[in-house]
Motif scaffolding. Sequence first.
Motif, short mmCIF file in Angstrom:
data_model
loop_
_atom_site.label_atom_id
_atom_site.label_comp_id
_atom_site.label_asym_id
_atom_site.label_seq_id
_atom_site.Cartn_x
_atom_site.Cartn_y
_atom_site.Cartn_z
N MET A 116 0.74 -0.54 -0.05
CA MET A 116 -0.12 -0.62 0.01
C MET A 116 0.83 0.65 -0.01
O MET A 116 0.36 2.36 -0.73
N GLY A 117 2.10 1.23 0.88
CA GLY A 117 2.73 2.09 0.84
C GLY A 117 3.34 2.77 -0.35
O GLY A 117 3.40 3.98 -0.85
N ILE A 118 4.24 1.96 -1.21
CA ILE A 118 4.64 1.93 -2.31
C ILE A 118 3.58 2.47 -3.46
O ILE A 118 3.62 3.41 -4.33
N THR A 119 2.50 1.60 -3.28
CA THR A 119 1.46 2.17 -4.46
C THR A 119 1.28 3.47 -4.27
O THR A 119 1.30 4.97 -5.01
N PHE A 120 0.62 4.14 -2.53
CA PHE A 120 0.75 5.75 -2.82
C PHE A 120 2.02 6.46 -3.27
O PHE A 120 1.45 7.33 -4.06
N SER A 180 0.54 14.69 -0.09
CA SER A 180 -0.38 13.89 1.10
C SER A 180 0.31 12.79 0.70
O SER A 180 0.65 11.85 1.58
N MET A 181 0.05 12.32 -1.02
CA MET A 181 -0.07 10.87 -0.59
C MET A 181 1.44 10.29 -0.53
O MET A 181 1.67 8.68 -0.39
N THR A 182 2.01 10.87 -1.05
CA THR A 182 3.53 10.69 -0.60
C THR A 182 4.03 10.70 0.71
O THR A 182 4.57 9.70 1.98
N LEU A 183 3.13 11.83 1.16
CA LEU A 183 3.90 11.07 3.07
C LEU A 183 3.15 9.70 4.06
O LEU A 183 2.92 9.19 4.53
N ALA A 184 1.78 9.88 2.93
CA ALA A 184 0.73 8.44 3.24
C ALA A 184 1.99 7.08 2.59
O ALA A 184 1.58 6.65 3.73
N GLY A 185 1.73 6.96 2.03
CA GLY A 185 3.11 6.46 1.34
C GLY A 185 4.45 6.00 2.26
O GLY A 185 5.05 4.55 2.58
N ILE A 186 5.09 6.81 2.36
CA ILE A 186 6.00 6.92 3.38
C ILE A 186 5.56 6.38 4.89
O ILE A 186 6.55 5.42 5.74
N ILE A 187 4.51 7.26 5.57
CA ILE A 187 3.65 6.46 6.81
C ILE A 187 4.00 4.91 6.56
O ILE A 187 4.04 4.17 7.59
#
Length: 120
Positions: free
Chosen positions: A1-5, A45-52
């Motif tokens: 999920m993180g990489i997809t984000f 936002s999506m990059t930060l969510a993906g990192i989290i």
Amino acid sequence: MGITFIKISAVYFVIGVLLGYYMSVTHSYQFAGVHVHINLLGWTSMTLAGIIYTLFPQTQRSILGKIHFWLHNIGLPVMMIGLFFLIQGNETIGTLIPFGATAVLLAVITFALNVFMNLK
């Protein structure tokens, strides 16, 4: 999920930069709101969510991560298409904005719940 984000955020980044480039070379800044939302809600936002999600795998294993992804990636394009056409004077398609905005809001709330419930 993180990489997809992170991967889809790169697509939003390209779209946001292309729109910014178009506005710069034409000196037409009427779509600045679309440009900003694509860059902030799409790229940042999506990059930060993906990192989290990547750093804290328990958050991406939760169903909340999947719900967040789909709400965000359905809502943002719907909202931006509606805003794009509203700016051009098409109020009929502009009525899509509240639907997309609601989906993005629910996505962000889902993300926050996921972080509070699954980030230990």
